[in-house]
Design a protein around this motif. Structure first.
Motif, mmCIF file in Angstrom:
data_model
loop_
_atom_site.group_PDB
_atom_site.id
_atom_site.type_symbol
_atom_site.label_atom_id
_atom_site.label_comp_id
_atom_site.label_asym_id
_atom_site.label_seq_id
_atom_site.Cartn_x
_atom_site.Cartn_y
_atom_site.Cartn_z
ATOM 1 N N LYS A 65 -5.295 -4.089 -1.539
ATOM 2 C CA LYS A 65 -6.152 -3.347 -2.481
ATOM 3 C C LYS A 65 -5.370 -2.843 -3.694
ATOM 4 O O LYS A 65 -5.672 -1.790 -4.262
ATOM 5 C CB LYS A 65 -6.840 -2.162 -1.780
ATOM 6 C CG LYS A 65 -7.682 -2.540 -0.569
ATOM 7 C CD LYS A 65 -8.825 -3.462 -0.952
ATOM 8 C CE LYS A 65 -9.697 -3.808 0.244
ATOM 9 N NZ LYS A 65 -10.771 -4.778 -0.096
ATOM 10 N N VAL A 66 -4.361 -3.605 -4.095
ATOM 11 C CA VAL A 66 -3.503 -3.233 -5.222
ATOM 12 C C VAL A 66 -3.821 -4.140 -6.411
ATOM 13 O O VAL A 66 -4.102 -5.331 -6.234
ATOM 14 C CB VAL A 66 -2.018 -3.369 -4.811
ATOM 15 C CG1 VAL A 66 -1.094 -3.340 -6.006
ATOM 16 C CG2 VAL A 66 -1.655 -2.254 -3.841
ATOM 17 N N GLU B 90 -8.267 -5.325 -11.027
ATOM 18 C CA GLU B 90 -8.475 -4.528 -9.822
ATOM 19 C C GLU B 90 -8.924 -5.393 -8.639
ATOM 20 O O GLU B 90 -9.670 -6.364 -8.811
ATOM 21 C CB GLU B 90 -9.506 -3.435 -10.079
ATOM 22 C CG GLU B 90 -9.029 -2.334 -11.028
ATOM 23 C CD GLU B 90 -7.863 -1.533 -10.462
ATOM 24 O OE1 GLU B 90 -7.726 -1.482 -9.220
ATOM 25 O OE2 GLU B 90 -7.095 -0.967 -11.260
ATOM 26 N N THR B 91 -8.461 -5.018 -7.473
ATOM 27 C CA THR B 91 -8.876 -5.697 -6.231
ATOM 28 C C THR B 91 -9.444 -4.698 -5.219
ATOM 29 O O THR B 91 -9.715 -5.058 -4.084
ATOM 30 C CB THR B 91 -7.681 -6.422 -5.591
ATOM 31 O OG1 THR B 91 -6.693 -5.447 -5.204
ATOM 32 C CG2 THR B 91 -7.057 -7.421 -6.554
ATOM 33 N N GLN B 92 -9.622 -3.456 -5.660
ATOM 34 C CA GLN B 92 -10.011 -2.370 -4.762
ATOM 35 C C GLN B 92 -11.277 -2.685 -3.967
ATOM 36 O O GLN B 92 -11.390 -2.386 -2.784
ATOM 37 C CB GLN B 92 -10.227 -1.085 -5.579
ATOM 38 C CG GLN B 92 -10.565 0.142 -4.751
ATOM 39 C CD GLN B 92 -9.398 0.609 -3.887
ATOM 40 O OE1 GLN B 92 -8.246 0.556 -4.323
ATOM 41 N NE2 GLN B 92 -9.683 1.044 -2.676
ATOM 42 N N HIS B 93 -12.231 -3.334 -4.636
ATOM 43 C CA HIS B 93 -13.519 -3.594 -3.983
ATOM 44 C C HIS B 93 -13.695 -5.069 -3.604
ATOM 45 O O HIS B 93 -14.805 -5.507 -3.317
ATOM 46 C CB HIS B 93 -14.662 -3.148 -4.898
ATOM 47 C CG HIS B 93 -14.585 -1.700 -5.289
ATOM 48 N ND1 HIS B 93 -14.740 -0.671 -4.380
ATOM 49 C CD2 HIS B 93 -14.316 -1.107 -6.486
ATOM 50 C CE1 HIS B 93 -14.599 0.495 -4.997
ATOM 51 N NE2 HIS B 93 -14.339 0.259 -6.272
ATOM 52 N N ARG C 175 0.829 -1.207 0.000
ATOM 53 C CA ARG C 175 0.000 0.000 0.000
ATOM 54 C C ARG C 175 0.864 1.258 0.000
ATOM 55 O O ARG C 175 0.481 2.288 -0.557
ATOM 56 C CB ARG C 175 -0.929 0.010 1.214
ATOM 57 C CG ARG C 175 -2.105 -0.935 1.111
ATOM 58 C CD ARG C 175 -3.133 -0.652 2.179
ATOM 59 N NE ARG C 175 -2.623 -0.941 3.520
ATOM 60 C CZ ARG C 175 -2.743 -2.106 4.138
ATOM 61 N NH1 ARG C 175 -3.364 -3.112 3.531
ATOM 62 N NH2 ARG C 175 -2.265 -2.292 5.359
#
Length: 243
Positions: free
Chosen positions: A171-172, A207-210, A137
């Protein structure tokens, strides 16, 4: 046999010399930039000594500087050299803790800032995973082989969960990389080497943000499908272009 002796001599000498430089630079290189340059040079020396050509495609899919979690299939020992020498990002390796116990080599890995992971699922594993997620992060990219070890038969093996847990925690974006050709150069459980060509394909970040823990299995399936598809494509290209 002569080729193998020459190649391993070059790798050992490069490991010792560049390892010493890495250890010397460590107190002044807390972000690991200098250490990564030495690691990159180490990879290029191993490729050059064995006359291994590397073709990498898809870098245009990466628009930013990261951080990213690069995930690649693991075909042979030369995957590491190909990624170090030709992936134009500063990154750290996520490696099993046993490697850090190897005299000198393990010290160099620690000095370079590589992250040790205990596969036993202990409390220390959780703490190491949380620490790694925080470092990512904060801007540090990492490379992971989600199969855990080199494929024994050339087929892509089932993926392990650890890297995906780390991606969800940090969340990367995950960047799938397919590698083909390295198994022909130095497969699992063999130290003899041959020259050849390695192809790599870098796909769009996922994406893994959500994502949350309940999304881990679908995420693993998606990444594996992308890597498997690209692995087949670049393997076909290699076969078609062989003289």
């Amino acid at each position: 046999m002569i080729r193998t002796i020459f190649v391993w001599s070059c790798i050992v000498i490069a490991t010792l010399v560049l390892g010493v430089f890495t250890l010397i630079a460590y107190p002044f290189d807390r972000r690991g930039k200098v250490g990564h340059r030495y690691a990159r040079l180490w990879g290029k020396i191993a490729l050059l000594a064995n006359r291994v050509k590397v073709k990498i495609e898809g870098l245009e899919h990466l628009n930013g500087k990261g951080p990213y979690i690069f995930m690649s299939n693991h075909q042979g020992g030369y995957d590491i050299f190909a990624l170090l020498g030709h992936l134009p990002y500063q990154f750290k390796w996520l490696a099993k803790k046993e490697l850090f116990s190897i005299p000198f080599f393990g010290w160099t890995m620690a000095a370079a800032g590589y992250i040790r992971i205990d596969r036993e699922g202990t409390r220390e594993t959780v703490e190491a995973m949380n620490e790694a997620a925080q470092k990512i992060r904060d801007g540090m990219s990492v490379v992971i082989f989600p199969e855990g070890s080199r494929s024994p038969d050339g087929l892509i093996q089932p993926f392990k969960k650890g890297g995906f847990t780390l991606a969800i925690k940090s969340k990367v974006p995950i960047v799938p990389i397919a590698i083909s050709g390295s198994r022909d150069i130095m497969p699992k459980d063999r130290l003899t080497v041959t020259s050849g060509e390695i192809r790599m394909f870098v796909d769009h970040p996922i994406e893994t943000q959500h994502c949350s823990s309940k999304d881990r299995e679908p995420l693993m399936k998606k990444v594996r499908e992308v890597i498997s598809k690209n692995f087949e494509l670049i393997s076909e290209k290699r076969s078609e272009e062989k003289p």
